[in-house]
Design an enzyme around this catalytic site. Structure first.
Site, PDB file in Angstrom:
ATOM      1  N   VAL A   1     -20.970  47.819 -35.899  1.00 54.41           N
ATOM      2  CA  VAL A   1     -20.840  48.491 -34.593  1.00 54.41           C
ATOM      3  C   VAL A   1     -21.389  49.902 -34.759  1.00 54.41           C
ATOM      4  O   VAL A   1     -20.992  50.598 -35.688  1.00 54.41           O
ATOM      5  CB  VAL A   1     -19.347  48.581 -34.176  1.00 54.41           C
ATOM      6  CG1 VAL A   1     -19.192  49.433 -32.912  1.00 54.41           C
ATOM      7  CG2 VAL A   1     -18.756  47.197 -33.943  1.00 54.41           C
ATOM      8  N   HIS A   2     -22.322  50.314 -33.903  1.00 56.06           N
ATOM      9  CA  HIS A   2     -22.760  51.705 -33.980  1.00 56.06           C
ATOM     10  C   HIS A   2     -23.095  52.328 -32.632  1.00 56.06           C
ATOM     11  O   HIS A   2     -23.271  53.538 -32.532  1.00 56.06           O
ATOM     12  CB  HIS A   2     -23.981  51.841 -34.902  1.00 56.06           C
ATOM     13  CG  HIS A   2     -25.251  51.392 -34.257  1.00 56.06           C
ATOM     14  ND1 HIS A   2     -25.599  50.077 -34.140  1.00 56.06           N
ATOM     15  CD2 HIS A   2     -26.251  52.098 -33.660  1.00 56.06           C
ATOM     16  CE1 HIS A   2     -26.752  49.989 -33.527  1.00 56.06           C
ATOM     17  NE2 HIS A   2     -27.172  51.194 -33.212  1.00 56.06           N
TER      18      HIS A   2
END
Ligand code: UD1
Length: 369
Positions: free
Chosen positions: A211-212
């Site tokens: 996740v970014h």
């Protein structure tokens, strides 16, 4: 062979991890075509794991310039890049500027070139989320509208450009990340045992999570939904391997546990092995969505939409957003691998060659043999 004129120099602007990966496919093709490339690294990504490890891993040449802009607000970061890139362009006087993807480095490279009337070529043109709240959408729309050569990876990307009135200079090339995947396929297999044992992982028995995106890490409700979904999967017995982007690292401090392994950002080859052997990939990254499909691994997209609509239409990926119930429900079994369907969408591994030939034809034709 005739000599090329001195202006047959290309300046390439990169700055963020996905751009180093794409350059790893294109730079060797430019070299093979004897195009002289000046590589400019804006310094948007600067940690060893986010930057230098990719240059080393891919044997990319050291950048000719590192602008070392580092992290800042969007305006400040882009502004610093713009000024520094302009001075590089004034010094190098290239025949064209090449930019990749949709980061602030893409935007700055395109704007700096446009202001100096230097033609721009954009790799990964035509992708759209149709969500202008995403910084990436603003960056790619501007870059496309400023570019003279638009390398669209898919038919859908070509159509998106047409819908915005852009048809001139558009070339459907296929996807450069697919080129890289095909070129390294044998290496992934040869490294499998070593990488799996490093993470005590077994084929089909773990989930790979990344996740970014700013919306997922910065909006509390989004992050809560994702964290709950992944926690429930772990509580139900799933093993989780989670390479953490710097933006996400602080959020994961309390998350590591018996079933969840949080790692630093991983090099390309290790990531590919883990993607290949995972039961499923859960991600908000565009690149990983594609790579999961290349390996035949199911992908749960942690966003409400995707620029790579072909993946959802072809059944390679499903959209779960940040809804914990959907995240849990959508982790499916491995599917049959269909390389023909992938090739139909992403090309046959020669996108980088098409790009280098088009650059020569369009910008450096005279004097080139
Ligand atoms: C950028 C791109 C995104 C791309 C992503 C790939 C923009 C607007 N976004 O997002 O499209 O998918 O790269 O990773 O350009 N940081 C470090 N070390 C680093 C780099 C970043 O600690 O080497 C931290 C900084 O605190 C920074 C934060 O991560 O504020 C976010 O980095 P930034 O460059 O702003 O964007 P990304 O989230 O990486």
């Amino acid at each position: 062979m005739k000599m090329r004129p001195p202006q047959s120099k290309l300046v390439t602007v990169v700055g963020a991890r996905p751009q180093f990966i794409k350059a790893a496919a294109v730079t060797p093709a430019l070299k093979a075509a004897e195009l002289s490339e000046v590589l400019v690294h804006t310094g948007q990504h600067y940690d060893w794991e986010m930057s230098a490890s990719f240059f080393r891993g891919f044997n990319l040449p050291e950048p000719h310039y590192n602008l070392e802009v580092g992290s800042a607000s969007h305006g400040a970061q882009t502004g610093r890049m713009l000024e520094a890139i302009e001075s590089v362009l004034n010094k190098e006087k290239p025949g064209a500027v090449l930019v990749y993807g949709d980061t602030n480095s893409t935007l700055a490279g395109a704007l700096a070139a446009a202001k100096l009337n230097i033609p721009i070529a954009h790799v990964e043109a035509g992708l759209r989320s149709f969500d202008r709240e995403m910084p990436e959408e603003v960056n790619r729309v501007v870059a496309d509208h400023l570019s003279s050569l638009l390398f669209a990876p898919t038919a859908n990307a070509v159509e998106n450009l047409r819908a915005e009135g852009i048809t001139k200079g558009v070339i459907r090339t296929g996807d450069v990340m697919f080129d890289l995947f095909l070129a390294n396929r044998k290496i992934f297999s040869s490294l499998a045992d070593e990488v799996l044992s490093k993470y005590s992982a077994r084929t089909g028995e773990y989930l790979l999570v990344t996740v970014h995106r700013a919306e997922n890490t910065d909006k509390k409700a989004y992050w809560t939904g994702i964290r709950e979904g992944i926690s429930r999967l772990a509580d139900d017995g799933a093993r989780i391997i989670w390479p953490a982007h710097p933006r996400t690292r602080p959020l994961l401090e309390k998350f590591s546990g018996k079933r969840v392994t949080v790692t630093p950002p991983l090099p390309y080859l290790e990531t590919q092995v883990l993607v290949s052997h995972a039961k499923a990939v859960l991600t908000d990254s565009g690149g990983l969505q594609k790579e999961a499909a290349f390996h035949g691994t199911p992908c749960v997209v942690l966003r409400d939409g995707t620029e790579w609509v072909e993946l959802v239409e072809g059944g390679f990926a499903v959209l779960a957003g940040h809804d914990s119930d959907k995240i849990v429900k959508m982790v499916s079994k491995r599917r049959k691998f269909d390389m023909c369907a992938i090739k139909k969408v992403f090309g046959s591994g020669r996108s980088s060659v098409s790009i280098s030939m088009a650059l020569i034809r369009e910008f450096f034709g005279k004097g080139h043999a």
